[in-house]
Each structure stands twice: as structure tokens, then as C-alpha cells.
Design a protein around this motif. Structure first.
Motif, PDB file in Angstrom:
ATOM      1  N   CYS A  16     -13.981 -23.867   2.249  1.00  0.00           N
ATOM      2  CA  CYS A  16     -13.398 -23.020   1.197  1.00  0.00           C
ATOM      3  C   CYS A  16     -13.426 -21.546   1.591  1.00  0.00           C
ATOM      4  O   CYS A  16     -14.172 -21.128   2.470  1.00  0.00           O
ATOM      5  N   HIS A  17     -12.613 -20.779   0.899  1.00  0.00           N
ATOM      6  CA  HIS A  17     -12.618 -19.328   1.021  1.00  0.00           C
ATOM      7  C   HIS A  17     -13.488 -18.769  -0.095  1.00  0.00           C
ATOM      8  O   HIS A  17     -13.539 -19.339  -1.183  1.00  0.00           O
ATOM      9  N   TYR A  18     -14.146 -17.661   0.167  1.00  0.00           N
ATOM     10  CA  TYR A  18     -15.000 -17.107  -0.872  1.00  0.00           C
ATOM     11  C   TYR A  18     -15.034 -15.580  -0.817  1.00  0.00           C
ATOM     12  O   TYR A  18     -14.696 -14.963   0.202  1.00  0.00           O
ATOM     13  N   THR A  19     -15.427 -14.991  -1.925  1.00  0.00           N
ATOM     14  CA  THR A  19     -15.656 -13.554  -2.020  1.00  0.00           C
ATOM     15  C   THR A  19     -17.161 -13.347  -2.114  1.00  0.00           C
ATOM     16  O   THR A  19     -17.846 -14.065  -2.852  1.00  0.00           O
ATOM     17  N   TYR A  20     -17.669 -12.403  -1.360  1.00  0.00           N
ATOM     18  CA  TYR A  20     -19.110 -12.158  -1.348  1.00  0.00           C
ATOM     19  C   TYR A  20     -19.413 -10.679  -1.560  1.00  0.00           C
ATOM     20  O   TYR A  20     -18.564  -9.814  -1.323  1.00  0.00           O
ATOM     21  N   VAL A  21     -20.623 -10.402  -1.998  1.00  0.00           N
ATOM     22  CA  VAL A  21     -21.081  -9.031  -2.206  1.00  0.00           C
ATOM     23  C   VAL A  21     -22.451  -8.886  -1.564  1.00  0.00           C
ATOM     24  O   VAL A  21     -23.346  -9.714  -1.801  1.00  0.00           O
ATOM     25  N   LEU A  22     -22.619  -7.866  -0.731  1.00  0.00           N
ATOM     26  CA  LEU A  22     -23.930  -7.538  -0.184  1.00  0.00           C
ATOM     27  C   LEU A  22     -24.623  -6.585  -1.150  1.00  0.00           C
ATOM     28  O   LEU A  22     -24.017  -5.615  -1.614  1.00  0.00           O
ATOM     29  N   ILE A  23     -25.883  -6.846  -1.446  1.00  0.00           N
ATOM     30  CA  ILE A  23     -26.624  -6.072  -2.444  1.00  0.00           C
ATOM     31  C   ILE A  23     -27.896  -5.536  -1.802  1.00  0.00           C
ATOM     32  O   ILE A  23     -28.642  -6.290  -1.152  1.00  0.00           O
ATOM     33  N   ASP A  24     -28.167  -4.227  -1.954  1.00  0.00           N
ATOM     34  CA  ASP A  24     -29.347  -3.642  -1.320  1.00  0.00           C
ATOM     35  C   ASP A  24     -30.614  -3.942  -2.119  1.00  0.00           C
ATOM     36  O   ASP A  24     -30.575  -4.606  -3.164  1.00  0.00           O
ATOM     37  N   HIS A  25     -31.736  -3.437  -1.644  1.00  0.00           N
ATOM     38  CA  HIS A  25     -33.015  -3.774  -2.261  1.00  0.00           C
ATOM     39  C   HIS A  25     -33.240  -3.083  -3.598  1.00  0.00           C
ATOM     40  O   HIS A  25     -34.232  -3.339  -4.270  1.00  0.00           O
ATOM     41  N   HIS A  26     -32.316  -2.216  -3.990  1.00  0.00           N
ATOM     42  CA  HIS A  26     -32.370  -1.611  -5.320  1.00  0.00           C
ATOM     43  C   HIS A  26     -31.496  -2.363  -6.318  1.00  0.00           C
ATOM     44  O   HIS A  26     -31.374  -1.950  -7.464  1.00  0.00           O
ATOM     45  N   GLY A  27     -30.846  -3.434  -5.837  1.00  0.00           N
ATOM     46  CA  GLY A  27     -29.972  -4.200  -6.712  1.00  0.00           C
ATOM     47  C   GLY A  27     -28.589  -3.604  -6.868  1.00  0.00           C
ATOM     48  O   GLY A  27     -27.836  -3.993  -7.768  1.00  0.00           O
TER      49      GLY A  27
ATOM     50  N   GLY B 252     -17.079 -15.771  -6.323  1.00  0.00           N
ATOM     51  CA  GLY B 252     -15.931 -16.668  -6.349  1.00  0.00           C
ATOM     52  C   GLY B 252     -15.801 -17.505  -5.098  1.00  0.00           C
ATOM     53  O   GLY B 252     -15.902 -16.987  -3.987  1.00  0.00           O
ATOM     54  N   ILE B 253     -15.627 -18.814  -5.257  1.00  0.00           N
ATOM     55  CA  ILE B 253     -15.355 -19.723  -4.148  1.00  0.00           C
ATOM     56  C   ILE B 253     -14.046 -20.429  -4.479  1.00  0.00           C
ATOM     57  O   ILE B 253     -13.896 -21.005  -5.558  1.00  0.00           O
ATOM     58  N   PHE B 254     -13.092 -20.359  -3.532  1.00  0.00           N
ATOM     59  CA  PHE B 254     -11.731 -20.789  -3.834  1.00  0.00           C
ATOM     60  C   PHE B 254     -11.184 -21.733  -2.770  1.00  0.00           C
ATOM     61  O   PHE B 254     -11.629 -21.709  -1.619  1.00  0.00           O
ATOM     62  N   PRO B 255     -10.177 -22.511  -3.129  1.00  0.00           N
ATOM     63  CA  PRO B 255      -9.559 -23.404  -2.147  1.00  0.00           C
ATOM     64  C   PRO B 255      -8.571 -22.698  -1.233  1.00  0.00           C
ATOM     65  O   PRO B 255      -8.144 -23.256  -0.226  1.00  0.00           O
ATOM     66  N   ASN B 256      -8.179 -21.455  -1.593  1.00  0.00           N
ATOM     67  CA  ASN B 256      -7.197 -20.763  -0.759  1.00  0.00           C
ATOM     68  C   ASN B 256      -7.565 -19.298  -0.553  1.00  0.00           C
ATOM     69  O   ASN B 256      -8.346 -18.703  -1.299  1.00  0.00           O
ATOM     70  N   HIS B 257      -6.971 -18.731   0.466  1.00  0.00           N
ATOM     71  CA  HIS B 257      -7.230 -17.368   0.922  1.00  0.00           C
ATOM     72  C   HIS B 257      -6.806 -16.324  -0.115  1.00  0.00           C
ATOM     73  O   HIS B 257      -7.512 -15.340  -0.350  1.00  0.00           O
ATOM     74  N   ASP B 258      -5.660 -16.522  -0.740  1.00  0.00           N
ATOM     75  CA  ASP B 258      -5.101 -15.511  -1.644  1.00  0.00           C
ATOM     76  C   ASP B 258      -6.014 -15.219  -2.831  1.00  0.00           C
ATOM     77  O   ASP B 258      -6.135 -14.067  -3.262  1.00  0.00           O
TER      78      ASP B 258
ATOM     79  N   ILE C  28      -8.867 -13.007  -1.731  1.00  0.00           N
ATOM     80  CA  ILE C  28      -8.405 -11.630  -1.552  1.00  0.00           C
ATOM     81  C   ILE C  28      -8.271 -10.936  -2.899  1.00  0.00           C
ATOM     82  O   ILE C  28      -8.689  -9.779  -3.069  1.00  0.00           O
ATOM     83  N   ALA C  29      -7.678 -11.623  -3.851  1.00  0.00           N
ATOM     84  CA  ALA C  29      -7.468 -11.020  -5.179  1.00  0.00           C
ATOM     85  C   ALA C  29      -8.797 -10.621  -5.811  1.00  0.00           C
ATOM     86  O   ALA C  29      -8.919  -9.527  -6.379  1.00  0.00           O
ATOM     87  N   MET C  30      -9.801 -11.490  -5.729  1.00  0.00           N
ATOM     88  CA  MET C  30     -11.103 -11.144  -6.310  1.00  0.00           C
ATOM     89  C   MET C  30     -11.759 -10.005  -5.540  1.00  0.00           C
ATOM     90  O   MET C  30     -12.381  -9.119  -6.130  1.00  0.00           O
ATOM     91  N   GLU C  31     -11.633 -10.024  -4.224  1.00  0.00           N
ATOM     92  CA  GLU C  31     -12.200  -8.943  -3.413  1.00  0.00           C
ATOM     93  C   GLU C  31     -11.635  -7.588  -3.853  1.00  0.00           C
ATOM     94  O   GLU C  31     -12.386  -6.632  -4.092  1.00  0.00           O
ATOM     95  N   MET C  32     -10.327  -7.498  -3.960  1.00  0.00           N
ATOM     96  CA  MET C  32      -9.695  -6.236  -4.341  1.00  0.00           C
ATOM     97  C   MET C  32     -10.068  -5.825  -5.763  1.00  0.00           C
ATOM     98  O   MET C  32     -10.287  -4.645  -6.045  1.00  0.00           O
ATOM     99  N   ASP C  33     -10.183  -6.807  -6.653  1.00  0.00           N
ATOM    100  CA  ASP C  33     -10.552  -6.512  -8.036  1.00  0.00           C
ATOM    101  C   ASP C  33     -11.974  -5.957  -8.107  1.00  0.00           C
ATOM    102  O   ASP C  33     -12.235  -4.960  -8.806  1.00  0.00           O
ATOM    103  N   LEU C  34     -12.900  -6.564  -7.385  1.00  0.00           N
ATOM    104  CA  LEU C  34     -14.281  -6.096  -7.408  1.00  0.00           C
ATOM    105  C   LEU C  34     -14.418  -4.704  -6.799  1.00  0.00           C
ATOM    106  O   LEU C  34     -15.148  -3.852  -7.325  1.00  0.00           O
ATOM    107  N   ILE C  35     -13.728  -4.465  -5.695  1.00  0.00           N
ATOM    108  CA  ILE C  35     -13.789  -3.147  -5.063  1.00  0.00           C
ATOM    109  C   ILE C  35     -13.261  -2.085  -6.016  1.00  0.00           C
ATOM    110  O   ILE C  35     -13.833  -0.994  -6.149  1.00  0.00           O
ATOM    111  N   ALA C  36     -12.160  -2.399  -6.704  1.00  0.00           N
ATOM    112  CA  ALA C  36     -11.577  -1.440  -7.646  1.00  0.00           C
ATOM    113  C   ALA C  36     -12.514  -1.173  -8.816  1.00  0.00           C
ATOM    114  O   ALA C  36     -12.648  -0.026  -9.275  1.00  0.00           O
ATOM    115  N   ARG C  37     -13.174  -2.213  -9.338  1.00  0.00           N
ATOM    116  CA  ARG C  37     -14.037  -2.049 -10.510  1.00  0.00           C
ATOM    117  C   ARG C  37     -15.359  -1.369 -10.174  1.00  0.00           C
ATOM    118  O   ARG C  37     -15.827  -0.490 -10.900  1.00  0.00           O
TER     119      ARG C  37
END
Length: 325
Positions: free
Chosen positions: A45-56, A107-113, A116-125
């Protein structure tokens, strides 16, 4: 890690004060092992991930497959890259303090698109540290707004991309570099020369020579590539030299363009590293870490590999090889 991260610690404190914590409150931090367990349950699957530092606080949003999310921390297990990005150093601050980077998998998804959509949404927010308007700044070290890596790039990302693009440039010095190289080797689609002004990566930072790769897999006979051959031929032409063993030439090149003053160019570090590894040149007098005083000497492979790519007739016509030599 044995490099100094003190200045990045201060920048990290500033980064963490940016953005609205409500924009990432829904993220659930996990250890690396917990994240791996979740991804194993969704193979392929394709997924969106977030790296989080030790301060959360989130420091990077990405998308990927398989174990892509863990590559960023893995960079710190070996030699540090010559170009240390904001992301690389932000991760390093946490690791050096003895803390682990946490992961969120929103988010874990069956497709690439969809990833990408979640990645861009999270970066914007959540918001990036590098944006033009302060009202939109946040704690993320992402250099672009997501997608395929070319949407709303930061000034740093714009510069890096402009320096890597091949072809005519509106900048007169970069145009001169492109024209000079393309006249030698029209088939080459790579920048091997760059303007001296603003060049901050010097030959003194080059890695020690390692056995070069070869077409046969042996380290005794490095492969003749067009990029390598064009690099040494360009050095010879610009310095008015022949491709002779032990001939010494300056790394700083002055290219005549018909203008009042010649254009000052240097061999790009990646191209120089390549010909050093291939035993085509040796960098001399590099202790000053200044391209204006560095000297390059041709080695035994320079002429031999250039001959394989260009042939004697073309090298003679370019003025870097004597007839019947």
C-alpha cells in the motif's frame, strides 16, 4: 554523529513555536517498531507519514511505500551527507539528545494519488518553516508543498533545482557554462561547470578516492563515461593544455565569451569527484579550500578514457591531443 548541532538546536526551538498545535493534535505518535507492525499489515500500500520530534511537534510530512518513512533517520547511521538539510539536522538534534523520532501514519491507501492528496493537505494545515508569508509558517522542514516535490518550492529548493537543470539559462554565466560544454559534447545532458561566484562547496570537501566502478565489475579499469571524458576535455580546453599525464591546471577556469571580461567557472564538485574516483585527475594544493587557488593534475586515465569516448580525431580537432600521439 560528531558534528556540531548547537545552532540547529536554537533553530529547532524557533521551529517548534510555529503553527497551531490543533492542526496536528489528531496525529498518533508511534515508535518505529509500532509503525513497522502497522505497515506490515498493509503490504504494497501507499501511505502518508509524519516524523515527530521528541517534543511531540511534527517536523516532516512525506508519502511512500514499504519502509520509506524510516529512511530519514537511517541517514544518521552512516556518514553525514555533504549537504545537511534542515530536516537532517532537526532529526540529528533529537537523536543526539538521546531521544527517538516518533512516527504517525495518518493514512494508508491502495493508490498513490490518495497518499499525495493527504500529504499536501497535512503540509498546508500544519505549515512549513520555509514559506514566503509568515502567517502560513509552521514547524515542518518540508522544502515544498508536497505532491511530486515541485509544488511551491522554498527559496532553498528553487536554488538547488536551478543549479541542477541542464540547458540555456537567462543567467549569462550559466549560459556561458552550458554553451561551452555543449559545444564540446552536445550529447551530454549534465552540468559539469558552474559560476565561481557563490560556489561554496570546495574540492577540500571531496571524499577520498575510492575504487571506481567499471563496466565489467573490476575496479582496475574504470568505465569511460561521457560525463567523465567531457569534464577532463573541458578542463584541458579552458586551460589551453594537452591531456598529458601530470599536466597541472587551475581549477578556476576563465571562459572567453566575446564580452569584456571572461566568465569565471569551476568544475562542479560532483563531476570533479567522479573524475577523481576514476583516477583521471588529482586535486593538488587544496588546503585553502578555495577554488581560486586549487590546482588539478591529469592522471594516467584522463587521456585513455577521453579517447574511448571522443576518438583521436575529435580530440585533435579540439586541441587537447597532438596528431599521431
Amino acid at each position: 554523529m560528531n558534528y556540531d548541532l548547537s545552532s540547529w538546536s536554537n533553530l529547532g526551538s524557533k521551529r517548534r513555536r510555529l503553527g497551531d498545535p490543533e492542526s496536528w493534535a489528531h496525529l498518533v505518535p508511534m515508535t518505529e517498531e509500532e509503525a513497522r507492525v502497522r505497515l506490515r499489515a498493509a503490504p504494497g500500500c501507499h501511505y502518508t507519514y509524519v516524523l515527530i520530534d521528541h517534543h511531540g511537534v511534527p517536523l516532516y510530512v512525506g508519502k511512500g511505500r514499504q519502509w520509506r518513512a524510516f529512511d530519514h533517520v537511517a541517514e544518521h547511521s552512516g556518514r553525514a551527507p555533504r549537504i545537511r538539510s534542515h530536516k537532517f539536522n532537526a532529526i540529528g538534534v533529537s537523536l543526539k539528545a538521546g531521544h527517538e523520532i516518533r512516527y504517525a501514519l495518518p493514512g494508508i491507501f491502495p493508490n498513490h494519488d490518495e497518499a499525495i492528496a493527504m500529504e499536501m493537505d497535512l503540509i498546508a494545515r500544519i505549515g512549513r518553516y520555509y514559506t514566503e508569508g509568515k502567517a502560513h509558517r509552521g514547524p515542518l522542514t518540508n522544502q515544498t508543498a508536497g505532491g511530486e516535490g515541485t509544488v511551491d518550492p522554498s527559496p532553498e529548493a528553487r536554488l538547488a533545482r536551478s543549479l541542477s537543470l541542464w540547458g540555456p539559462s537567462p543567467d549569462p554565466e550559466r549560459f556561458a557554462a552550458w554553451r561551452f560544454v555543449s559545444e564540446i559534447s552536445p550529447k551530454l545532458r549534465s552540468n559539469i561547470l558552474k559560476p565561481m561566484d557563490g560556489h561554496t562547496s570546495f574540492a577540500s570537501e571531496l571524499r577520498s578516492t575510492r575504487p571506481p566502478e567499471t563496466r565489467s565489475g573490476s575496479s582496475s579499469s574504470p568505465g569511460a563515461t561521457r560525463r567523465r571524458a567531457t569534464t577532463v576535455v573541458a578542463l584541458a580546453i579552458a586551460s589551453g593544455s594537452l591531456l598529458n599525464h601530470e599536466t597541472e591546471i587551475p581549477r578556476l577556469l576563465h571562459i572567453e565569451t566575446g564580452a569584456t571580461d571572461p566568465v569565471r567557472l569551476v568544475v562542479e564538485n560532483g563531476a570533479l569527484q567522479d573524475v577523481v574516483n576514476a583516477l583521471m585527475v588529482e586535486v593538488k594544493r587544496r588546503e585553502s579550500a578555495n577554488p581560486e587557488t586549487e590546482v588539478i593534475a591529469f592522471r594516467f586515465n584522463a587521456r585513455a578514457l577521453a579517447r574511448r569516448v571522443f576518438g583521436d580525431d575529435q580530440l585533435v580537432s579540439l586541441g587537447v591531443l597532438l596528431p599521431n600521439e
